[in-house]
Every structure is written in structure tokens, then in C-alpha cells.
Design a protein around this motif. Structure first.
Motif, mmCIF file in Angstrom:
data_model
loop_
_atom_site.group_PDB
_atom_site.id
_atom_site.type_symbol
_atom_site.label_atom_id
_atom_site.label_comp_id
_atom_site.label_asym_id
_atom_site.label_seq_id
_atom_site.Cartn_x
_atom_site.Cartn_y
_atom_site.Cartn_z
ATOM 1 N N ARG A 1 1.217 -1.181 0.040
ATOM 2 C CA ARG A 1 0.245 -0.558 -0.129
ATOM 3 C C ARG A 1 1.087 1.392 0.160
ATOM 4 O O ARG A 1 1.983 1.389 1.099
ATOM 5 C CB ARG A 1 -0.946 0.399 1.314
ATOM 6 C CG ARG A 1 -1.943 -1.064 1.261
ATOM 7 C CD ARG A 1 -2.882 -1.067 2.752
ATOM 8 N NE ARG A 1 -2.020 -0.454 3.273
ATOM 9 C CZ ARG A 1 -2.187 -2.862 4.091
ATOM 10 N NH1 ARG A 1 -2.588 -3.497 3.471
ATOM 11 N NH2 ARG A 1 -1.600 -2.369 5.606
ATOM 12 N N LEU A 2 0.929 1.627 -0.657
ATOM 13 C CA LEU A 2 1.394 3.520 -1.030
ATOM 14 C C LEU A 2 0.496 4.507 -1.039
ATOM 15 O O LEU A 2 -0.628 5.374 -1.702
ATOM 16 C CB LEU A 2 2.058 3.388 -2.945
ATOM 17 C CG LEU A 2 3.169 2.468 -2.525
ATOM 18 C CD1 LEU A 2 3.487 2.617 -3.892
ATOM 19 C CD2 LEU A 2 4.067 1.939 -1.575
ATOM 20 N N SER A 3 -0.129 4.676 0.667
ATOM 21 C CA SER A 3 -1.132 5.253 1.342
ATOM 22 C C SER A 3 -0.462 6.885 0.413
ATOM 23 O O SER A 3 -1.066 7.700 -0.101
ATOM 24 C CB SER A 3 -1.454 5.823 1.614
ATOM 25 O OG SER A 3 -2.040 4.389 2.483
ATOM 26 N N ALA A 4 0.413 7.529 0.601
ATOM 27 C CA ALA A 4 0.956 9.074 -0.043
ATOM 28 C C ALA A 4 2.923 8.546 0.134
ATOM 29 O O ALA A 4 2.799 8.674 1.076
ATOM 30 C CB ALA A 4 1.146 9.802 0.904
ATOM 31 N N GLY B 1 -2.628 0.822 -3.304
ATOM 32 C CA GLY B 1 -2.895 -0.327 -3.491
ATOM 33 C C GLY B 1 -3.120 -2.114 -4.391
ATOM 34 O O GLY B 1 -3.615 -1.782 -5.152
ATOM 35 N N PHE B 2 -1.435 -2.500 -4.162
ATOM 36 C CA PHE B 2 -1.142 -3.404 -4.961
ATOM 37 C C PHE B 2 -1.470 -4.784 -5.062
ATOM 38 O O PHE B 2 -0.783 -4.941 -4.136
ATOM 39 C CB PHE B 2 -0.523 -3.803 -5.713
ATOM 40 C CG PHE B 2 0.056 -1.166 -6.406
ATOM 41 C CD1 PHE B 2 -0.809 -1.366 -7.212
ATOM 42 C CD2 PHE B 2 0.923 -0.931 -5.416
ATOM 43 C CE1 PHE B 2 -0.495 0.583 -7.535
ATOM 44 C CE2 PHE B 2 0.780 0.566 -6.324
ATOM 45 C CZ PHE B 2 0.623 1.185 -7.525
ATOM 46 N N GLY B 3 -1.714 -5.747 -4.705
ATOM 47 C CA GLY B 3 -2.097 -7.556 -4.569
ATOM 48 C C GLY B 3 -0.976 -7.892 -5.563
ATOM 49 O O GLY B 3 -0.565 -8.029 -6.274
ATOM 50 N N LEU B 4 -0.145 -8.410 -4.563
ATOM 51 C CA LEU B 4 0.791 -8.900 -5.048
ATOM 52 C C LEU B 4 1.036 -10.515 -5.344
ATOM 53 O O LEU B 4 0.039 -11.383 -4.004
ATOM 54 C CB LEU B 4 2.086 -8.822 -4.097
ATOM 55 C CG LEU B 4 2.541 -7.133 -3.547
ATOM 56 C CD1 LEU B 4 3.657 -7.378 -2.901
ATOM 57 C CD2 LEU B 4 3.048 -6.567 -5.119
ATOM 58 N N ILE C 1 3.034 4.053 3.969
ATOM 59 C CA ILE C 1 2.730 3.131 2.881
ATOM 60 C C ILE C 1 3.021 1.819 3.972
ATOM 61 O O ILE C 1 2.837 2.055 5.300
ATOM 62 C CB ILE C 1 4.642 3.143 2.955
ATOM 63 C CG1 ILE C 1 5.490 2.846 4.130
ATOM 64 C CG2 ILE C 1 4.900 4.283 1.904
ATOM 65 C CD1 ILE C 1 6.873 2.233 3.478
ATOM 66 N N GLY C 2 2.425 1.453 3.847
ATOM 67 C CA GLY C 2 2.365 -0.032 4.408
ATOM 68 C C GLY C 2 1.962 -1.459 3.439
ATOM 69 O O GLY C 2 2.465 -1.686 2.473
ATOM 70 N N CYS C 3 1.598 -2.194 3.998
ATOM 71 C CA CYS C 3 1.747 -3.242 3.127
ATOM 72 C C CYS C 3 0.698 -4.988 4.150
ATOM 73 O O CYS C 3 0.144 -4.434 5.514
ATOM 74 C CB CYS C 3 3.187 -4.498 3.335
ATOM 75 S SG CYS C 3 4.299 -4.842 4.828
ATOM 76 N N THR C 4 0.134 -5.890 4.027
ATOM 77 C CA THR C 4 -0.396 -7.075 4.111
ATOM 78 C C THR C 4 0.408 -8.106 4.510
ATOM 79 O O THR C 4 1.091 -8.765 3.508
ATOM 80 C CB THR C 4 -1.674 -6.674 3.712
ATOM 81 O OG1 THR C 4 -2.652 -6.273 3.981
ATOM 82 C CG2 THR C 4 -2.656 -7.994 4.434
ATOM 83 N N ALA C 5 0.645 -9.025 5.178
ATOM 84 C CA ALA C 5 1.584 -10.166 5.381
ATOM 85 C C ALA C 5 0.849 -11.005 5.570
ATOM 86 O O ALA C 5 -0.127 -11.538 6.864
ATOM 87 C CB ALA C 5 3.294 -10.143 5.983
ATOM 88 N N ASP C 6 1.211 -11.914 4.676
ATOM 89 C CA ASP C 6 -0.275 -13.452 4.742
ATOM 90 C C ASP C 6 0.326 -14.647 5.510
ATOM 91 O O ASP C 6 1.784 -14.894 5.091
ATOM 92 C CB ASP C 6 -1.370 -14.089 3.565
ATOM 93 C CG ASP C 6 -2.315 -14.612 3.902
ATOM 94 O OD1 ASP C 6 -2.790 -15.183 5.346
ATOM 95 O OD2 ASP C 6 -3.188 -14.656 2.906
ATOM 96 N N GLY C 7 -0.097 -15.604 5.845
ATOM 97 C CA GLY C 7 0.866 -16.558 7.217
ATOM 98 C C GLY C 7 -0.461 -17.401 7.630
ATOM 99 O O GLY C 7 -1.613 -17.288 8.029
ATOM 100 N N PRO C 8 0.512 -18.223 8.142
ATOM 101 C CA PRO C 8 -0.816 -18.934 9.993
ATOM 102 C C PRO C 8 -1.570 -18.342 10.256
ATOM 103 O O PRO C 8 -1.581 -18.612 10.705
ATOM 104 C CB PRO C 8 0.878 -19.951 10.330
ATOM 105 C CG PRO C 8 2.140 -19.672 9.369
ATOM 106 C CD PRO C 8 1.059 -18.577 8.867
#
Length: 404
Positions: free
Chosen positions: A44-47, A55-58, A118-125
Motif C-alpha cells: 500500500r502506497l497511501s502517500a 494498493g497493489f495485490g502481490l 506506506i504499508g503492506c499486508t502479510a499473510d501466513g499462519p
């Protein structure tokens, strides 16, 4: 938040898709369930620089595509900065030129402060875990706000309360006798990366905070930013440590090491080079010159060897990128989470100008190799290309089109 231009407002935590971008496909870390290896699934590149509310899905293999100036490099730069922060680096290391990260035309407030988010989402257990960071770039660099959330619950939140102090006020979820724990944290480091040293893990709430923070850190840390520089790859180099640098200038030294360490992986490299280089290729090797240096060579199989220094730029970049995709953290100059087993980590390669100087055959072969290696779960690729029409429809590839 004291700096309005970089505050973490609720609306900034769920940015809408960038009006100047579109994604052909968005795939999760692994098909058919929760991924065992933590990985970043959204950036996520909010600004940030030329991006606002983006927001970009990877996916396992992601290509940022578009003409020069649309923000491909800045997206990779933001990802790399988050990775550095996740590894415990200071803000100055993660953002060596913070003013360049400030959104275009952003105006300072009454105290001359400007910043970015900026930000991101981390998926996992632990499921999807979100991290959002607000950074003040001027008049001095500092992390002024951070939020770590999971399942709609805020697990960590920091805010700058007193601009005169080089700390932020942090509050993290406890769910014990007190609902939260409050303490000051340095304003030049990511709070999420410091939580394992601050949280005791005695309550269910604390253990949830620790699990989410560790998942985010593991997802971010194993990153190798790569942009092969042919001008640095032609001359012999000292044997060195054998860990490949981002510009791949020490490629010969790495070949000197890897050829002897793993015959199976080296055979795969030779096969890949054979598909992307002109002429016969029987082997790829490094030869000592007697002065403490080695040079890389292609064995043509007829008694003749070609120095890599004689190859064109496209062939040199192809060989370097193939080696990167076929190796791992033990060979590349990356900061891994040493306390986490390698089987629970995946390496993310950030490749700026991935298609630079490559011909159509080389692009296709490298993409096939990336998809094959990503399918094993050990590696992920986030790359910038000028045009991705050649990759359209490729199974396992996410293409993010950035438009002016």
C-alpha cells in the motif's frame, strides 16, 4: 498525530485501488488454503512519491508494468524500505533520500513538516496481518505513526506526542489485567520489529501480538533487491565471501563457490543459460587467475571458452538473473530471520528493470524459471518491466499495469 500530512487516519488504512493502475490477476501466497510461509500479499502506497491511495495485490510472481515515470521503481523502493525496517534498520538506512519519498506537490504544514505513508499486508499462519507506517521526512526524518492490525483488532499503535523528544508513544494489545500496555519507543525504528523484545507473551493477547509481529517480520525480511550491472560483471573479481551483491558485480566469485557446492542446482543454471545465450553452452564456470581473482566463463563444449566479459549486456543480465532465481538466502546478500527455520521463509527478489536489454526469448525463459521456482514456495519475484504484453496470460503471474 502531530503531523497531519503523514497521519494514519482511518481512511488511509484501506486505500482504494490507484486510479492510475489496474491488476490483471491477484493471487494469494498459496492456492487452496492459508500459506505456511509468511509472505507479503499487498503493498500500500497511501502517500508515497507519485502514488496516492494506491494498493497493489502481490502474487508469487508480480510484474509492475508501464512507461517510464509511472512509479514502478518507487513501488519497489517502498517494498525494500519496509523490508529494511522489518529487519531492524534505522529509518535513515531504509530511506536514504526521504524527501524523494514525499508525495508530489505535498505542502508543508505550519511547522514545515512533510512526510509520506506506506504499508503492506502479510499473510501466513496467523491470517492477514496489516502494517501501516507514517514517516516524517522534513524537517527531520522520523517514524511518527505505526499501526499493526489483525482480524480487525489493533495490536500495536504508535503516535508522536511530543515533537521535542525522539520517541513515540506506543500501545500494544495485552488482554490481561490491563487491556493495553503503553511505553515509549524510538522514533527511528519500526515498533513491530521491536515487539519480540518488549512483549512477555504471558497472556493470550500478548501471544497474539507476538505471533502477528513475527509473521510480519518474517514476511518482510528475506528480500534481495537486484538490478544486474553488466559494466561491473565483465572484469575478474576477488573470490570474496561468495554472497551475490545486488548489482551482481561479483558474479564470478559466486559461481566459483556455487558450482562446487550443489551440482544439481548448477546443472539447472547451465540449462537455463543454454536457453538464453547464443551458441553452445556446456558449462558455466569460474576460473582462478593466480592473483586472488576469478573470471567467469562459458564452456562451449568444444575446447573453447568464452569469458563472460565478452557477452552482450542482455546475456550478462540474463545469466545474473537466472543465478538469482536458482539460488537462495545463503548465496545472496540478504538479511534473513536467522531464528526462523529456512523451511518457514520465502525469499522475495525485487528486480528493477527486469526486462532491460533482454530479447523476447530471454524474457520468456526467465519468467518460466521464476514461475517454476515460485511454485516450490521458496522464492517470490516482484519486478518492474516497461511492457508486460509478452507475459499476459501466463499462469502464476500477476501483472499490475501502471498508467500515467
Amino acid at each position: 498525530m502531530a503531523v497531519s500530512s503523514v497521519s494514519l487516519k482511518p481512511s488511509s488504512l484501506s486505500p482504494k485501488p490507484d486510479a492510475n493502475s489496474r491488476s490483471d490477476t491477484v493471487r494469494s501466497c498459496a492456492d487452496g488454503g492459508r500459506p505456511e510461509r509468511p509472505c507479503v500479499t499487498e503493498l500500500r502506497l497511501s502517500a508515497f512519491a507519485g502514488h496516492r491511495g494506491a494498493g497493489f495485490g502481490l502474487g508469487a510472481v508480480t510484474l509492475f508494468a508501464g512507461p517510464s515515470g509511472v512509479g514502478k521503481t518507487s513501488a519497489l523502493r517502498a517494498y525494500e524500505a519496509l523490508a529494511r525496517l522489518g529487519g531492524g534498520a534505522q529509518a535513515g538506512e531504509a530511506f536514504p533520500d526521504p524527501v524523494a519519498c514525499v508525495p508530489d506537490r505535498a505542502r508543508p504544514d505550519a511547522q514545515r513538516r512533510r512526510g509520506f505513508r506506506i504499508g503492506c499486508t502479510a499473510d501466513g499462519p496467523e491470517g492477514p496481518v496489516r502494517l501501516d507506517v507514517a514517516v516524517q521526512a522534513e524537517p527531520e526524518l522520523r517514524i511518527v505513526g505505526e499501526r499493526l492490525t489483525s482480524g480487525g483488532l489493533v495490536l500495536l499503535e504508535t503516535a508522536l506526542r511530543d515533537p521535542a523528544r525522539r520517541t513515540v508513544q506506543a500501545a500494544w494489545h495485552t488482554a490481561g489485567s490491563a487491556s493495553v500496555t503503553r511505553a515509549p519507543l524510538p522514533d527511528d525504528r519500526l515498533g513491530t520489529a521491536m515487539l519480540p523484545l518488549r512483549v512477555a507473551g504471558k497472556t493470550d493477547g500478548q501471544r497474539r501480538v507476538l505471533a502477528a509481529a513475527e509473521q510480519m517480520v518474517v514476511a518482510l525480511r528475506s528480500v534481495f533487491a537486484c538490478d544486474p550491472r553488466p559494466d561491473r560483471m565483465r572484469a575478474p573479481v576477488p573470490t570474496g565471501s561468495g554472497r551475490l551483491l545486488g548489482g551482481c558485480g561479483n558474479l564470478a566469485a559466486v559461481l566459483w563457490r556455487t558450482r562446487a557446492e550443489c551440482g544439481r542446482r548448477h546443472a539447472q543454471l547451465v540449462d537455463a543459460v543454454r536457453k538464453g545465450c547464443t551458441g553452445a553452452v556446456a558449462d558455466v564456470l569460474a576460473e582462478p587467475l593466480g592473483d586472488g581473482t576469478v573470471q567467469a566463463l562459458l564452456d562451449r563444449g568444444d575446447g573453447f571458452r568464452t569469458s563472460l566479459g565478452r557477452l552482450g549486456e542482455g546475456e550478462l543480465r540474463y545469466v545474473a538473473l537466472a543465478l538469482v532465481l536458482l539460488t537462495g538466502p545463503g548465496v545472496l546478500e540478504v538479511d534473513t530471520a536467522g531464528e526462523v527455520p529456512a523451511a518457514m521463509q520465502s525469499l522475495t527478489v525485487l528486480a528493477d528493470g527486469f526486462d532491460r536489454s533482454l530479447d523476447p526469448r530471454q524474457r520468456r525463459e526467465l519468467l518460466r524459471l521464476a514461475v517454476r521456482m515460485a511454485g516450490r514456495g521458496h522464492i517470490r519475484l516482484v519486478a518492474a518491466v516497461s511492457d508486460a504484453s509478452w507475459a499476459a496470460g501466463t499462469e502464476g503471474v500477476t501483472v499490475v499495469h501502471l498508467e500515467p
